[in-house]
Design a protein around this motif. Structure first.
Motif, mmCIF file in Angstrom:
data_model
loop_
_atom_site.group_PDB
_atom_site.id
_atom_site.type_symbol
_atom_site.label_atom_id
_atom_site.label_comp_id
_atom_site.label_asym_id
_atom_site.label_seq_id
_atom_site.Cartn_x
_atom_site.Cartn_y
_atom_site.Cartn_z
ATOM 1 N N SER A 1 0.818 -1.224 0.000
ATOM 2 C CA SER A 1 0.000 0.000 0.000
ATOM 3 C C SER A 1 0.844 1.263 0.000
ATOM 4 N N SER A 2 0.222 2.338 -0.440
ATOM 5 C CA SER A 2 0.885 3.643 -0.441
ATOM 6 C C SER A 2 -0.150 4.730 -0.649
ATOM 7 N N LEU A 3 0.056 5.865 -0.008
ATOM 8 C CA LEU A 3 -0.715 7.069 -0.317
ATOM 9 C C LEU A 3 0.212 8.115 -0.945
ATOM 10 N N ARG A 4 1.223 8.560 -0.156
ATOM 11 C CA ARG A 4 2.110 9.633 -0.614
ATOM 12 C C ARG A 4 2.938 9.248 -1.833
ATOM 13 N N THR A 5 3.543 8.070 -1.795
ATOM 14 C CA THR A 5 4.476 7.688 -2.856
ATOM 15 C C THR A 5 3.740 7.567 -4.183
ATOM 16 N N ARG B 1 7.723 -0.669 -5.220
ATOM 17 C CA ARG B 1 7.547 -0.740 -3.756
ATOM 18 C C ARG B 1 7.291 -2.174 -3.335
ATOM 19 N N GLU C 1 10.393 2.145 -1.699
ATOM 20 C CA GLU C 1 10.479 1.546 -0.358
ATOM 21 C C GLU C 1 10.556 0.036 -0.511
ATOM 22 N N HIS D 1 14.332 3.313 1.880
ATOM 23 C CA HIS D 1 13.315 4.200 1.312
ATOM 24 C C HIS D 1 14.029 5.508 0.924
ATOM 25 N N GLN E 1 12.083 8.903 0.319
ATOM 26 C CA GLN E 1 11.669 9.511 1.582
ATOM 27 C C GLN E 1 12.852 10.221 2.242
ATOM 28 N N CYS F 1 7.556 10.345 8.461
ATOM 29 C CA CYS F 1 7.310 10.054 7.043
ATOM 30 C C CYS F 1 5.830 9.905 6.735
ATOM 31 N N LEU F 2 5.016 9.563 7.760
ATOM 32 C CA LEU F 2 3.597 9.231 7.584
ATOM 33 C C LEU F 2 3.471 7.936 6.761
ATOM 34 N N ARG G 1 8.359 15.245 -0.982
ATOM 35 C CA ARG G 1 8.445 14.032 -1.791
ATOM 36 C C ARG G 1 8.259 14.393 -3.270
HETATM 37 N N1 LIG Z 1 5.880 8.103 3.484
HETATM 38 C C1 LIG Z 1 5.407 7.238 2.555
HETATM 39 O O1 LIG Z 1 6.171 6.570 1.835
HETATM 40 O O2 LIG Z 1 4.059 7.189 2.472
HETATM 41 P P1 LIG Z 1 3.203 6.101 1.685
HETATM 42 O O3 LIG Z 1 3.541 4.770 2.322
HETATM 43 O O4 LIG Z 1 1.798 6.517 1.891
HETATM 44 O O5 LIG Z 1 3.623 6.111 0.259
#
Ligand SMILES: NC(=O)OP(=O)(O)O
Ligand SMILES: CC(=O)N[C@@H](CCCN)C(=O)O
Length: 315
Positions: free
Chosen positions: A45-49, A109, A141, A146, A149, A272-273, A300
């Motif tokens: 999973s990922s939001l930001r990346t 990822r 990541e 990572h 990041q 990093c969230l 990012r």
């Molecule tokens: N910080 C970061 O990589 O966020 P995601 O896991 O949401 O991509």
């Protein structure tokens, strides 16, 4: 071939060039990636990346295709020489060579298993892509690193303090309900050392970073007492798994390692969230004027646009 898999693959001058480009080209809209297409492959999973790569590529006039590996693509095997009679119908050896015929960059990822320590320590998925891809590979990541990041983290520190050299940073372990990967702390510690920060690792004794990272950090200060946090310029909060008790959730007795405004003192706060509020960090830290984690997330976008151009020899 310019992969971006671990900041440790590059010298300080190269990393500084990428950061300087990100600062001077902040908000760039251009056609630098016109006609180029990037594969964004998510095993996890990922939001930001996911969002920041797709947006950054679009802002440079390029295209991206996002894959959820195993959901809409074949599940991909990564072990060498196995008899593929299990649940993975295609090998990365084949997929990476095929995708390299379509795409200009493969971005991957894949988190660690957190079950098989020797396998995780070999970072097998990203290393399989490094081995078989014939275009640059960017690490979104992996089990161990990572780097995108970490570069955003350093950009945030450089913007806040005007430099990274000599800035006092603590990598501060936080409690969590689950065992989390070490990729974020590994890459943060490595790049902080590479760019001259004064790094202190603050964690309970069962939470060392992997040997491969500690060897590169040299005589870094490691303390088991959070009272040092208030003497820092930056507190970089993150939970990570115990290498002593591999894959087990952190013991309940460490719940009081939650980061509070009192522990933070006057330091800037980075994370990093995603984070679990009131488990890792209190709401009050996030509400404080010391919270730089949204600038960090924004960075990012800026730094990855520079990394993409670096990998394609455009800067
Ligand atoms: N910080 C970061 O990589 O966020 P995601 O896991 O949401 O991509
Ligand atoms: C909650 C969780 O799984 N965190 C992951 C992702 C962090 C940012 N990409 C981790 O700790 O590595």
């Amino acid at each position: 071939m310019r992969h971006f898999i671990n900041t440790g693959d590059y010298d300080r001058a190269t990393l500084e060039t990428i950061l300087t480009h990100a600062m001077t080209h902040r908000g760039e809209r251009s056609t630098a990636l016109s006609g180029r297409t990037v594969a964004l492959m998510f095993f996890d999973s990922s939001l930001r990346t996911r969002a920041s790569f797709a947006v950054g590529i679009a802002q440079l006039g390029g295209n991206s295709v996002t894959f959820e590996v195993g959901r809409g693509t074949w599940n991909l095997e990564y072990q060498e020489g196995v008899i593929m009679d299990g649940d993975k119908p295609e090998h990365i050896a084949d997929a990476a060579q095929v995708l390299s015929r379509y795409f200009d960059v493969l971005a991957i990822r894949c988190f660690p298993s957190l079950k098989r320590p020797e396998e995780d320590a070999a970072d097998p998925v990203i290393e399989a892509f490094r081995r078989y891809a014939t275009v640059p590979v960017i690490n979104l990541e992996s089990a161990l690193y990572h780097p995108c990041q970490a570069m955003a983290d350093m950009l945030t520190i450089r913007e806040r303090f005007g430099r990274t050299e000599g800035v006092r940073v603590a990598l501060a372990w936080t409690p969590h309900i689950k065992a989390l990967p070490t990729a974020v702390p590994n890459s943060f510690a490595l790049v902080a050392a590479q760019l001259g920060c004064r790094l202190t690792i603050v964690a309970p004794p069962e939470f060392p970073l992997p040997d491969v990272v500690m060897e590169r950090l040299g005589d870094v200060e490691v303390v088991h007492d959070q009272s040092v946090l208030a003497r820092q310029d930056v507190v970089y909060a993150k939970s990570w798994a115990s290498l002593v008790n591999y894959g087990a959730p952190p013991p309940a007795r460490y719940r009081d390692w939650i980061l509070t405004p009192e522990k933070l003192g006057s330091a800037r706060f980075l994370h990093c969230l995603p984070l679990r509020r009131n488990v890792e960090v209190t709401d009050a830290v996030l509400a404080s004027a010391q919270n730089d984690c949204y600038d960090e997330a924004e960075n990012r976008l800026h730094v990855q646009k520079s990394i993409l151009q670096f990998c394609l020899h455009l800067i």
